[in-house]
Scaffold this active site. Structure first.
Site, PDB file in Angstrom:
ATOM      1  CG  HIS A  46      -1.807  -1.136   1.355  1.00 38.98           C
ATOM      2  ND1 HIS A  46      -1.836  -1.998   2.422  1.00 38.98           N
ATOM      3  CD2 HIS A  46      -2.742  -1.566   0.480  1.00 38.98           C
ATOM      4  CE1 HIS A  46      -2.767  -2.915   2.206  1.00 38.98           C
ATOM      5  NE2 HIS A  46      -3.321  -2.686   1.036  1.00 38.98           N
ATOM      6  CG  ASP A  66       1.639  -1.388   3.566  1.00 38.92           C
ATOM      7  OD1 ASP A  66       1.202  -1.288   4.719  1.00 38.92           O
ATOM      8  OD2 ASP A  66       1.084  -2.055   2.670  1.00 38.92           O
ATOM      9  CD  GLU A 124      -7.320  -7.104  -4.535  1.00 36.02           C
ATOM     10  OE1 GLU A 124      -6.225  -6.513  -4.529  1.00 36.02           O
ATOM     11  OE2 GLU A 124      -7.735  -7.747  -3.564  1.00 36.02           O
ATOM     12  CD  GLU A 132      -8.419 -11.198  -2.061  1.00 34.01           C
ATOM     13  OE1 GLU A 132      -7.558 -10.304  -2.222  1.00 34.01           O
ATOM     14  OE2 GLU A 132      -9.050 -11.352  -1.009  1.00 34.01           O
ATOM     15  CG  HIS A 140     -11.903 -10.008  -3.513  1.00 33.54           C
ATOM     16  ND1 HIS A 140     -11.116  -8.942  -3.857  1.00 33.54           N
ATOM     17  CD2 HIS A 140     -11.734 -10.175  -2.175  1.00 33.54           C
ATOM     18  CE1 HIS A 140     -10.493  -8.479  -2.773  1.00 33.54           C
ATOM     19  NE2 HIS A 140     -10.853  -9.229  -1.742  1.00 33.54           N
ATOM     20  CG  ASP A 173     -12.296 -10.355   2.666  1.00 34.66           C
ATOM     21  OD1 ASP A 173     -11.626 -11.406   2.691  1.00 34.66           O
ATOM     22  OD2 ASP A 173     -11.977  -9.367   1.991  1.00 34.66           O
TER      23      ASP A 173
HETATM   24  C1  3MF Z   1      -9.333  -6.730   0.524  1.00 34.20           C
HETATM   25  C2  3MF Z   1      -8.074  -7.101  -0.075  1.00 34.20           C
HETATM   26  C3  3MF Z   1      -6.913  -6.198   0.188  1.00 34.20           C
HETATM   27  C4  3MF Z   1      -6.233  -5.743  -1.057  1.00 34.20           C
HETATM   28  C5  3MF Z   1      -5.003  -4.965  -0.736  1.00 34.20           C
HETATM   29  C6  3MF Z   1      -4.384  -4.364  -1.969  1.00 34.20           C
HETATM   30  C7  3MF Z   1      -5.964  -6.515   2.330  1.00 34.20           C
HETATM   31  O1  3MF Z   1     -10.302  -7.678   0.413  1.00 34.20           O
HETATM   32  O2  3MF Z   1      -7.979  -8.116  -0.710  1.00 34.20           O
HETATM   33  O3  3MF Z   1      -5.996  -6.905   0.993  1.00 34.20           O
HETATM   34  O4  3MF Z   1      -5.855  -6.824  -1.836  1.00 34.20           O
HETATM   35  O5  3MF Z   1      -5.340  -3.988   0.174  1.00 34.20           O
HETATM   36  O6  3MF Z   1      -5.159  -3.335  -2.463  1.00 34.20           O
HETATM   37 MG    MG Z   2      -6.514  -8.720  -2.111  1.00 33.50          MG
HETATM   38 MG    MG Z   3      -9.477  -9.657   0.121  1.00 29.74          MG
END
Ligand code: 3MF
Ligand code: MG
Ligand code: MG
Length: 344
Positions: free
Chosen positions: A48, A51, A173, A209, A212, A247
């Site tokens: 991030h 980060d 994403e 992901e 997701h 999640d």
């Molecule tokens: C949330 C995520 C996040 C993103 C990450 C990168 C904590 O569901 O998956 O992981 O992947 O913040 O943008």
């Molecule tokens: Mg993610």
């Molecule tokens: Mg996630």
């Protein structure tokens, strides 16, 4: 054949707090995480923006670049690359109702500032990829925002990023919900449509992901395959998820082993990694995990991925072909189950 290279984010080794309770583990300094990531066999780290540069709001553009250069030295020390930088808009008070599609012009401007700074940081860290996890881009109250307007604002924001830097690639994403109730860009199909609507679709792709896709009621391997067919799978966040609930970011394969096998299979069959893509893990330790086991979920995920890769290598394509010709999917399915159970 390309050997897979793995990546991970510093947030994947975390303190264990959830929405209902405080931290259960000590904070680990970022350099210690890098050292351990390298030892575990990771090749790259995902970031991030904050980060990479904590308290980013307190610094000038030049100071932010300088701090990113310092971080790059730390990565070099452990022979790690940076894979991407993602603006963490969901944590900031300016963007509590979304960033790029906030109804406040001031907040939208702030979101762009963070996106530009993320691009600057990416350049300093030697990566050309920005990830947009659009956490709060949607509605909590359906009538609060027009979905037409919001979608157009997202396209406009991405176009500005593409114009700001002629080399940068923007990777969305998608996630259907959480923390937002109804997100604007919830699946890979949405990402592909957004990409096509920008000024340079070749530089806009997706990060699938697993969890997701499951939250959207979709199959992660098909989502990966869809993006790969369009030449737009820029990275992946492999993990797992027990059905449509909060999640979970579980270790890869621990809930849905066959679905995990098919994710490895689709990546491998289609040459994922041959253009430098990393296999990203976005997994979290359980809240109950002890300090000394802070990295166990990463090790487990790597081991499961590699075991499934070996299963894919052994997959009997001649048998599969025969089954398909005879329309004998019962036999094919049993073969896959035997393979996964160690009986084939
Ligand atoms: C949330 C995520 C996040 C993103 C990450 C990168 C904590 O569901 O998956 O992981 O992947 O913040 O943008
Ligand atoms: Mg993610
Ligand atoms: Mg996630």
């Amino acid at each position: 054949m390309t050997k897979f290279k793995f990546s991970v984010g510093p947030w994947n080794v975390h303190e264990g707090a959830d929405s209902y309770g405080p931290a259960t583990r000590q904070t680990i300094p970022i350099e210690e995480k890098f050292k351990k990531f390298a030892e575990l066999g990771f090749s790259a780290v995902q970031f991030h923006d904050d980060d990479a540069v904590p308290n980013i709001n307190d610094y000038t553009e030049e100071e932010i670049k300088e701090k990113a250069r310092e971080l790059k030295k730390m990565l070099d020390k452990y022979n790690l690359k940076a894979e991407f930088v993602a603006p963490r808009l969901w944590m900031d008070e300016h963007t509590m109702d979304g960033g790029f599609m906030s109804t406040s012009a001031e907040d939208r401007e702030y979101a762009m500032w963070r996106a530009y700074r993320s691009i600057d940081i990416a350049n300093e860290l030697g990566t050309d990829m920005i990830v947009l996890w659009l956490a709060r881009e949607g509605t909590l109250c359906a009538e609060s925002k027009s979905p037409v307007w919001a979608t157009k604002m997202l396209i406009e924001a991405i176009n500005k990023m593409l114009e700001y830097d002629s080399k940068i690639r923007v990777c969305i994403e998608p996630k259907p919900n959480e923390p937002i109730d109804r997100s604007i860009c919830g699946t890979m199909g949405h990402v592909m449509a957004i990409s096509a609507a920008t000024i340079d679709p070749s530089r806009v792709g997706g990060n699938l992901e697993s969890a997701h896709a499951i939250l959207a009621g979709l199959d992660p391997a098909h989502e990966i395959g869809f993006a790969m067919a369009m030449g737009k799978l820029m990275t992946v966040h492999l993990n797992d998820q027990n059905g449509i609930r909060y999640d979970q970011d579980k270790s890869f394969g621990v809930e849905n082993l066959r679905a995990a096998f098919n994710q490895v299979k689709v990546l491998k069959e289609n040459g994922y990694g041959s253009h430098g893509e990393y296999v990203g893990l976005d997994v979290k330790a359980m809240r109950t995990t002890k300090d000394e086991d802070s990295y166990k979920h990463l090790e487990n995920s790597l081991n499961i991925f590699k075991a499934l890769e070996e299963k894919v290598e052994r997959f009997d394509y001649d048998f599969q072909k025969k089954c398909v010709e005879n329309r004998d999917f019962e036999a094919l399915e049993m073969y896959v189950m035997n393979l996964l159970m160690g009986l084939a």
